[in-house]
Design a protein around this motif. Structure first.
Motif, PDB file in Angstrom:
ATOM      1  N   ILE A 101     -12.637 -15.343  58.788  1.00  0.00           N
ATOM      2  CA  ILE A 101     -12.109 -14.125  59.424  1.00  0.00           C
ATOM      3  C   ILE A 101     -10.807 -13.663  58.774  1.00  0.00           C
ATOM      4  N   TRP A 102      -9.971 -14.626  58.395  1.00  0.00           N
ATOM      5  CA  TRP A 102      -8.658 -14.276  57.827  1.00  0.00           C
ATOM      6  C   TRP A 102      -8.570 -14.568  56.326  1.00  0.00           C
ATOM      7  N   ASN A 103      -9.708 -14.838  55.700  1.00  0.00           N
ATOM      8  CA  ASN A 103      -9.764 -15.118  54.270  1.00  0.00           C
ATOM      9  C   ASN A 103      -8.813 -16.232  53.846  1.00  0.00           C
ATOM     10  N   GLY A 104      -8.633 -17.213  54.734  1.00  0.00           N
ATOM     11  CA  GLY A 104      -7.828 -18.379  54.397  1.00  0.00           C
ATOM     12  C   GLY A 104      -6.344 -18.204  54.579  1.00  0.00           C
ATOM     13  N   ARG A 105      -5.899 -17.015  55.054  1.00  0.00           N
ATOM     14  CA  ARG A 105      -4.460 -16.812  55.260  1.00  0.00           C
ATOM     15  C   ARG A 105      -3.953 -17.703  56.389  1.00  0.00           C
ATOM     16  N   SER A 106      -2.685 -17.980  56.380  1.00  0.00           N
ATOM     17  CA  SER A 106      -2.081 -18.806  57.420  1.00  0.00           C
ATOM     18  C   SER A 106      -2.117 -18.065  58.760  1.00  0.00           C
ATOM     19  N   VAL A 107      -2.654 -18.722  59.784  1.00  0.00           N
ATOM     20  CA  VAL A 107      -2.769 -18.113  61.114  1.00  0.00           C
ATOM     21  C   VAL A 107      -2.287 -19.129  62.145  1.00  0.00           C
ATOM     22  N   SER A 108      -1.447 -18.699  63.064  1.00  0.00           N
ATOM     23  CA  SER A 108      -0.930 -19.608  64.080  1.00  0.00           C
ATOM     24  C   SER A 108      -1.993 -19.911  65.122  1.00  0.00           C
ATOM     25  N   ASP A 109      -1.827 -21.032  65.821  1.00  0.00           N
ATOM     26  CA  ASP A 109      -2.760 -21.381  66.901  1.00  0.00           C
ATOM     27  C   ASP A 109      -2.754 -20.317  67.986  1.00  0.00           C
ATOM     28  N   ALA A 110      -1.549 -19.748  68.232  1.00  0.00           N
ATOM     29  CA  ALA A 110      -1.427 -18.724  69.276  1.00  0.00           C
ATOM     30  C   ALA A 110      -2.244 -17.483  68.917  1.00  0.00           C
ATOM     31  N   ALA A 111      -2.190 -17.082  67.634  1.00  0.00           N
ATOM     32  CA  ALA A 111      -2.946 -15.906  67.203  1.00  0.00           C
ATOM     33  C   ALA A 111      -4.449 -16.152  67.312  1.00  0.00           C
ATOM     34  N   LEU A 112      -4.877 -17.350  66.918  1.00  0.00           N
ATOM     35  CA  LEU A 112      -6.298 -17.690  67.016  1.00  0.00           C
ATOM     36  C   LEU A 112      -6.750 -17.699  68.466  1.00  0.00           C
ATOM     37  N   THR A 113      -5.928 -18.283  69.343  1.00  0.00           N
ATOM     38  CA  THR A 113      -6.255 -18.329  70.771  1.00  0.00           C
ATOM     39  C   THR A 113      -6.357 -16.924  71.350  1.00  0.00           C
ATOM     40  N   THR A 114      -5.462 -16.033  70.927  1.00  0.00           N
ATOM     41  CA  THR A 114      -5.480 -14.652  71.418  1.00  0.00           C
ATOM     42  C   THR A 114      -6.786 -13.955  71.051  1.00  0.00           C
ATOM     43  N   ARG A 115      -7.235 -14.137  69.790  1.00  0.00           N
ATOM     44  CA  ARG A 115      -8.487 -13.515  69.359  1.00  0.00           C
ATOM     45  C   ARG A 115      -9.691 -14.110  70.086  1.00  0.00           C
ATOM     46  N   GLY A 127     -13.557 -28.069  67.464  1.00  0.00           N
ATOM     47  CA  GLY A 127     -13.656 -26.655  67.147  1.00  0.00           C
ATOM     48  C   GLY A 127     -14.298 -25.860  68.254  1.00  0.00           C
ATOM     49  N   PHE A 128     -15.155 -24.917  67.877  1.00  0.00           N
ATOM     50  CA  PHE A 128     -15.714 -23.968  68.833  1.00  0.00           C
ATOM     51  C   PHE A 128     -17.204 -23.768  68.550  1.00  0.00           C
ATOM     52  N   ARG A 129     -17.933 -23.413  69.613  1.00  0.00           N
ATOM     53  CA  ARG A 129     -19.360 -23.174  69.432  1.00  0.00           C
ATOM     54  C   ARG A 129     -19.836 -22.119  70.416  1.00  0.00           C
ATOM     55  N   PHE A 130     -20.682 -21.211  69.923  1.00  0.00           N
ATOM     56  CA  PHE A 130     -21.310 -20.227  70.797  1.00  0.00           C
ATOM     57  C   PHE A 130     -22.517 -20.897  71.446  1.00  0.00           C
ATOM     58  N   VAL A 131     -22.470 -21.085  72.777  1.00  0.00           N
ATOM     59  CA  VAL A 131     -23.496 -21.871  73.470  1.00  0.00           C
ATOM     60  C   VAL A 131     -24.433 -21.012  74.316  1.00  0.00           C
ATOM     61  N   GLY A 132     -24.224 -19.686  74.327  1.00  0.00           N
ATOM     62  CA  GLY A 132     -25.136 -18.824  75.081  1.00  0.00           C
ATOM     63  C   GLY A 132     -26.519 -18.796  74.467  1.00  0.00           C
ATOM     64  N   GLN A 133     -27.526 -18.526  75.303  1.00  0.00           N
ATOM     65  CA  GLN A 133     -28.904 -18.436  74.816  1.00  0.00           C
ATOM     66  C   GLN A 133     -29.099 -17.076  74.155  1.00  0.00           C
ATOM     67  N   VAL A 134     -29.380 -17.077  72.858  1.00  0.00           N
ATOM     68  CA  VAL A 134     -29.424 -15.853  72.054  1.00  0.00           C
ATOM     69  C   VAL A 134     -30.847 -15.593  71.590  1.00  0.00           C
ATOM     70  N   ARG A 135     -31.245 -14.322  71.646  1.00  0.00           N
ATOM     71  CA  ARG A 135     -32.499 -13.891  71.028  1.00  0.00           C
ATOM     72  C   ARG A 135     -32.175 -12.914  69.916  1.00  0.00           C
ATOM     73  N   GLU A 136     -32.951 -12.947  68.855  1.00  0.00           N
ATOM     74  CA  GLU A 136     -32.731 -12.063  67.718  1.00  0.00           C
ATOM     75  C   GLU A 136     -33.760 -10.950  67.731  1.00  0.00           C
ATOM     76  N   ALA A 137     -33.311  -9.743  67.401  1.00  0.00           N
ATOM     77  CA  ALA A 137     -34.217  -8.600  67.295  1.00  0.00           C
ATOM     78  C   ALA A 137     -33.912  -7.877  65.995  1.00  0.00           C
ATOM     79  N   ARG A 138     -34.963  -7.677  65.200  1.00  0.00           N
ATOM     80  CA  ARG A 138     -34.757  -7.080  63.884  1.00  0.00           C
ATOM     81  C   ARG A 138     -35.325  -5.675  63.759  1.00  0.00           C
ATOM     82  N   ASP A 139     -36.371  -5.365  64.547  1.00  0.00           N
ATOM     83  CA  ASP A 139     -37.145  -4.171  64.223  1.00  0.00           C
ATOM     84  C   ASP A 139     -36.585  -2.873  64.782  1.00  0.00           C
TER      85      ASP A 139
END
Length: 517
Positions: free
Chosen positions: A54-68, A93-105
């Motif tokens: 997301i930040w292309n490797g730039r230095s990011v504080s924990d507070a900024a990450l938590t805010t996002r 770390g973090f994980r998206f745990v919601g049940q997701v369905r994909e739609a392409r068409d």
């Protein structure tokens, strides 16, 4: 690509987030954060992963990450306390745990999960019955409206001159404004039935409208009303009217064959409908509540065969899913109720298919179970449940090729089924025994995307990856499975049911993947 979870649609092409039809305001960086988490939902994402992406490797504080992260949670109705969708795993770390369905068409926030390609329309008349609107003014009556659709779909499916889409695929359109043409294209059908149910003052009224899907042309409409005590006659009225509009020359005698033997007590039937609603997600709590309701139905009407079969299925599910506190008792109850259902009515296709699967899992008399499952699909070749059960029966019997054919037929009958993860898991298990490991991985991944909280796909993936020597991926799949089913051991899995009887390569893969003995 669009990702659908609960009532949210996350459109990566348009870079839009919708809740139902309403757009949700979201900043570009928060959108990118959500996008990365959803795309990588199969694994835990570290803080460094997020910063790099997301930040292309730039230095990011924990507070900024938590805010996002909090902003991302807020956009989808989540919070740091609830963590329904975005889970924080301390020191990992973090994980998206919601049940997701994909739609392409299809672009935009449309219902359902579009299949990768639209299925061909069958040669014979084909129909999908959309969920009926609940016009009772009471949200608690939703189960009743759904039950009416279920019964009408089942009755239509017994006409061998028709091709009928299973209710689980039709119900992906529930509560949404739909384009009839798009429904027909997605499901591969010529006709679409929609309607509404009103239950009040001891009466039930059903209104129905039939459309030709290719043109959206309205070809029939009618209204039916009866006393609550005549509910089954009302369902027959609707079924006969729809069939007559599609196939005027079908005989009344075929309608009689299509009608199941109904319970004598309406309250028992009402409890049965409520039980089906609870059992669907197959959670520990849902199965317990569904079993309680269906047991009450059996107390009121001891000759209600479908209720006996459903109760037996609940007990069998508790054993197979490792929910049972007393597996020996639940196994005996599953078999007892299965036999009761057959003694009451061995001519109902869905009950017969359910009984065949219970027997296959709990007993393992292959010849009898194959005969029962074959008879079930002969009685109703349009039933998703009969084909799904037949697939598992043949898998357990050691005939994986025939199992796969049954699973494929089930998926055509219900091409956008929210419960398709069970069919895909069965296909994966069968493919492993055929040494078609790459195809098993494809089936397992699709099943896992349909339901990330179901352990079966991870078992399939762990075994298939291990057979291919992809050790790191095998260990990762095994670890994910153990997060969901921490008590899993190979020996306990073997002891739970007859499913392991013809799963030698599956079990060999478990051991290669390092799963506990």
């Amino acid at each position: 690509m669009r990702y659908l979870f609960e009532d949210y649609t996350f459109d990566t092409d348009r870079r839009e987030l919708h809740r139902e039809t309403d757009a949700v305001s979201i900043t570009p960086q928060v959108f990118d954060l959500l996008d990365y988490l959803i795309r990588n939902r199969e694994r835990v994402v570290s803080k460094d992963d997020l910063i790099k992406a997301i930040w292309n490797g730039r230095s990011v504080s924990d507070a900024a990450l938590t805010t996002r992260l909090n902003a991302a949670r807020g956009a989808i109705g989540d919070s740091g306390e609830q963590q329904r969708f975005i889970k924080t795993l301390p020191r990992k770390g973090f994980r998206f745990v919601g049940q997701v369905r994909e739609a392409r068409d299809v672009a935009g926030p449309n219902p359902g999960d579009a299949p990768e390609s639209a299925p061909a329309v069958p040669d014979k008349p084909s129909i999908a019955v959309l969920p009926f609107a609940n016009m009772s003014g009471d949200p608690e009556q939703e189960y009743f409206a759904d039950g009416m659709v279920d019964e009408i779909t089942t009755a239509l499916s017994r006409f061998k001159g028709l091709f009928v889409i299973a209710r689980n695929s039709s119900f992906t359109f529930k509560g949404k404004a739909v384009d009839i043409k798009e429904v027909g294209r997605r499901l591969g059908v010529r006709y679409v039935l929609e309607g509404a149910v009103r239950k009040a003052s001891g009466k039930v009224r059903i209104t129905g409208r039939l459309f030709e899907a290719a043109t959206g042309t309205h070809i029939w409409a009618d209204r039916f009303e009866r006393d609550m005590t005549d509910i089954f006659a009302l369902q027959d009225d609707v079924t006969l009217a729809v069939v007559s509009a599609i196939r005027p020359k079908l005989f009344q005698a075929e309608l009689a064959l299509a009608s199941r033997r109904r319970p004598e007590d309406f309250t028992a039937y009402d409890l049965y409908l409520r039980a089906i609603q609870q059992i669907g997600p197959a959670t520990r709590e849902g199965l317990a509540e569904g079993l309680r309701l269906v047991q009450r139905a059996l107390e009121l009407d001891p000759r209600f065969a479908a209720a006996a079969a459903l109760a037996g299925a609940c007990h069998a599910e508790n054993v197979v899913r490792n929910y049972a506190i007393d597996p020996r008792f639940e196994r005996k109850e599953a078999v007892r109720l299965m036999r009761l259902a057959l003694s009451l009515d061995d001519g109902d296709p869905d009950s017969l298919a359910t009984a065949a699967l219970i027997s296959a899992l709990m007993i393992g008399d292959c010849e009898t179970e194959i005969e029962m499952s074959d008879r079930a699909v002969a009685l109703n070749p349009n039933s998703y449940r009969t084909w799904n059960c037949r697939g598992w029966v043949y898998k357990i019997a050691g005939q994986p090729e025939e199992a796969i054919r049954s699973f494929e037929r089930a998926m055509r009958i219900s091409p956008v089924d929210l419960q398709q993860f069970t069919v895909l898991t069965g296909m994966g298990f069968a493919l492993i025994e055929l040494r078609r490991f790459d195809e098993a991985i494809s089936a397992g991944k699709k099943a896992q995307r349909h339901n990330p909280c179901y352990p079966g796909p991870y078992r399939c993936l762990a075994s298939a990856f291990a057979h291919l020597g992809r050790d790191a991926e095998a260990r990762e799949a095994a670890a994910r499975m153990l997060e969901i089913d921490p008590a899993f051991t190979i020996s306990a899995w073997i002891a739970r049911s007859q499913l392991s009887k013809t799963a030698k390569l599956m079990i060999k893969g478990f051991r290669k993947a390092g799963l506990p003995e």
